[in-house]
Motif scaffolding. Structure first.
Motif, PDB file in Angstrom:
ATOM      1  N   ALA A   9     -11.583  97.445 -58.992  1.00  0.00           N
ATOM      2  CA  ALA A   9     -10.727  98.139 -59.958  1.00  0.00           C
ATOM      3  C   ALA A   9     -11.308  99.474 -60.409  1.00  0.00           C
ATOM      4  O   ALA A   9     -10.552 100.396 -60.741  1.00  0.00           O
ATOM      5  N   LEU A  10     -12.627  99.599 -60.429  1.00  0.00           N
ATOM      6  CA  LEU A  10     -13.236 100.819 -60.972  1.00  0.00           C
ATOM      7  C   LEU A  10     -12.837 102.086 -60.210  1.00  0.00           C
ATOM      8  O   LEU A  10     -12.491 103.094 -60.844  1.00  0.00           O
ATOM      9  N   PRO A  11     -12.844 102.102 -58.868  1.00  0.00           N
ATOM     10  CA  PRO A  11     -12.365 103.314 -58.176  1.00  0.00           C
ATOM     11  C   PRO A  11     -10.896 103.613 -58.473  1.00  0.00           C
ATOM     12  O   PRO A  11     -10.489 104.772 -58.565  1.00  0.00           O
ATOM     13  N   ASP A  21       1.797  96.395 -58.321  1.00  0.00           N
ATOM     14  CA  ASP A  21       0.853  95.648 -57.499  1.00  0.00           C
ATOM     15  C   ASP A  21      -0.234  96.643 -57.109  1.00  0.00           C
ATOM     16  O   ASP A  21       0.033  97.615 -56.398  1.00  0.00           O
ATOM     17  N   LEU A  22      -1.456  96.409 -57.565  1.00  0.00           N
ATOM     18  CA  LEU A  22      -2.532  97.381 -57.374  1.00  0.00           C
ATOM     19  C   LEU A  22      -3.155  97.325 -55.985  1.00  0.00           C
ATOM     20  O   LEU A  22      -3.961  98.190 -55.626  1.00  0.00           O
ATOM     21  N   GLY A  23      -2.816  96.315 -55.206  1.00  0.00           N
ATOM     22  CA  GLY A  23      -3.294  96.250 -53.834  1.00  0.00           C
ATOM     23  C   GLY A  23      -4.768  95.934 -53.683  1.00  0.00           C
ATOM     24  O   GLY A  23      -5.374  96.225 -52.656  1.00  0.00           O
ATOM     25  N   ILE A  24      -5.369  95.329 -54.718  1.00  0.00           N
ATOM     26  CA  ILE A  24      -6.776  94.934 -54.665  1.00  0.00           C
ATOM     27  C   ILE A  24      -6.887  93.457 -55.052  1.00  0.00           C
ATOM     28  O   ILE A  24      -5.904  92.836 -55.464  1.00  0.00           O
ATOM     29  N   GLY A  25      -8.077  92.906 -54.912  1.00  0.00           N
ATOM     30  CA  GLY A  25      -8.301  91.526 -55.336  1.00  0.00           C
ATOM     31  C   GLY A  25      -7.557  90.503 -54.502  1.00  0.00           C
ATOM     32  O   GLY A  25      -7.155  89.452 -55.011  1.00  0.00           O
ATOM     33  N   ALA A  74       0.481 106.708 -63.414  1.00  0.00           N
ATOM     34  CA  ALA A  74      -0.813 107.098 -62.849  1.00  0.00           C
ATOM     35  C   ALA A  74      -1.414 105.957 -62.039  1.00  0.00           C
ATOM     36  O   ALA A  74      -1.983 106.179 -60.961  1.00  0.00           O
ATOM     37  N   PHE A  75      -1.290 104.737 -62.526  1.00  0.00           N
ATOM     38  CA  PHE A  75      -1.795 103.580 -61.782  1.00  0.00           C
ATOM     39  C   PHE A  75      -0.989 103.362 -60.500  1.00  0.00           C
ATOM     40  O   PHE A  75      -1.551 103.006 -59.457  1.00  0.00           O
ATOM     41  N   ARG A  76       0.310 103.557 -60.592  1.00  0.00           N
ATOM     42  CA  ARG A  76       1.146 103.384 -59.395  1.00  0.00           C
ATOM     43  C   ARG A  76       0.735 104.391 -58.318  1.00  0.00           C
ATOM     44  O   ARG A  76       0.583 104.042 -57.136  1.00  0.00           O
ATOM     45  N   ALA A  77       0.534 105.639 -58.721  1.00  0.00           N
ATOM     46  CA  ALA A  77       0.122 106.668 -57.774  1.00  0.00           C
ATOM     47  C   ALA A  77      -1.270 106.365 -57.221  1.00  0.00           C
ATOM     48  O   ALA A  77      -1.526 106.520 -56.019  1.00  0.00           O
ATOM     49  N   ALA A  78      -2.177 105.915 -58.089  1.00  0.00           N
ATOM     50  CA  ALA A  78      -3.539 105.598 -57.642  1.00  0.00           C
ATOM     51  C   ALA A  78      -3.541 104.454 -56.651  1.00  0.00           C
ATOM     52  O   ALA A  78      -4.261 104.485 -55.654  1.00  0.00           O
ATOM     53  N   GLU A 125      -2.526 105.605 -53.283  1.00  0.00           N
ATOM     54  CA  GLU A 125      -3.513 106.466 -52.627  1.00  0.00           C
ATOM     55  C   GLU A 125      -4.718 105.691 -52.124  1.00  0.00           C
ATOM     56  O   GLU A 125      -5.416 106.147 -51.223  1.00  0.00           O
ATOM     57  N   MET A 126      -4.969 104.509 -52.703  1.00  0.00           N
ATOM     58  CA  MET A 126      -6.160 103.744 -52.342  1.00  0.00           C
ATOM     59  C   MET A 126      -6.053 103.217 -50.917  1.00  0.00           C
ATOM     60  O   MET A 126      -4.982 102.760 -50.498  1.00  0.00           O
ATOM     61  N   PRO A 127      -7.147 103.260 -50.156  1.00  0.00           N
ATOM     62  CA  PRO A 127      -7.111 102.665 -48.810  1.00  0.00           C
ATOM     63  C   PRO A 127      -6.883 101.177 -48.916  1.00  0.00           C
ATOM     64  O   PRO A 127      -7.452 100.493 -49.775  1.00  0.00           O
ATOM     65  N   ARG A 128      -6.024 100.643 -48.076  1.00  0.00           N
ATOM     66  CA  ARG A 128      -5.692  99.215 -48.076  1.00  0.00           C
ATOM     67  C   ARG A 128      -6.613  98.459 -47.135  1.00  0.00           C
ATOM     68  O   ARG A 128      -6.976  98.956 -46.070  1.00  0.00           O
ATOM     69  N   ALA A 129      -6.943  97.238 -47.566  1.00  0.00           N
ATOM     70  CA  ALA A 129      -7.785  96.415 -46.714  1.00  0.00           C
ATOM     71  C   ALA A 129      -7.014  96.022 -45.460  1.00  0.00           C
ATOM     72  O   ALA A 129      -5.798  95.796 -45.500  1.00  0.00           O
TER      73      ALA A 129
END
Length: 222
Positions: A18-20, A92-96, A210-214, A217-221
């Protein structure tokens, strides 16, 4: 000046991912947040209008649902377990990524067929999710609530099976268990208190965006 928005984040497995994402959304906690020896629970950020609290994953949903925090990050497993009507989960933040699964001892699984179950005794920290899953299949689920160490329950005769979060499956294997059924795929979500989203929309709506955009942009596993 209005009180700062409180952002609740979970201790444990999701936090590192979550930190990045927080940084991409423009939120960086004060340096002491990274001090593993610190017992502090509340932290300032580089935004005067946002503070952070770090609590147990299951408590994130409760803090946000009751308005003690206005926004948070938590796994979809927790959202489903509590099913708070006060929560809005817009991103959906796409992590965890992991899953909620049913597991049982390897020896039992060798001859067992989940399609024939009519009654199960299960150790889990997800009693509501577990009951809903089995009721939908017409199976009666007797749930033994545990907060941890689920994997040892079958060996000690507390329950024949467990329902727990599974990622790599290593912990199950090391305790002689195998997955026999997946209940749900899990990922981390952004949650918002519905009432706060209306009364503090000036801060929360741009924050959600901002979270939706972030997240996008985050690389997906793989």
């Amino acid at each position: 000046m209005a009180d700062p928005i409180i952002l609740a984040v979970p201790k444990g497995r999701i936090l590192g991912e979550a930190l990045p994402l927080l940084a991409r959304a423009g939120i960086r906690p004060e340096p002491s947040f990274g001090d593993e020896a610190s017992r502090a629970l509340r932290f300032a950020t580089d935004r005067a209008d946002i503070a952070m609290i770090r609590v147990r994953a299951f408590d994130v949903a409760t803090f946000v649902a009751h308005g003690a925090a206005q926004i948070g990050i938590v796994g979809s497993d927790v959202i489903a377990e509590f099913d708070y009507s006060e929560l809005y989960a817009p991103v959906d933040l796409g992590i965890g990524h992991c899953r909620i699964a049913v597991a049982e001892p390897r020896g039992l699984a060798a001859t067992d067929d989940p399609r024939g179950w009519s009654h199960v005794r299960v150790a889990t920290k997800y009693p509501n999710t577990t009951r809903r899953h089995f009721e939908a299949r017409g199976v009666q689920a007797e749930c033994v609530k545990l907060n941890g160490a689920m994997e040892i329950a079958p060996a000690l005769g507390l329950a024949d099976r467990i329902v727990d979060l599974v990622s790599s499956g290593r912990t199950l294997a090391e305790n002689g268990l195998v997955e026999v059924e997946t209940i749900a795929e899990v990922s981390a979500r952004l949650i918002v208190n519905r009432a706060a989203y209306k009364t503090r929309a000036d801060v929360l709506a741009p924050l959600v965006a901002a979270f939706r955009a972030a997240a996008q942009e985050m690389p997906r596993a793989a």
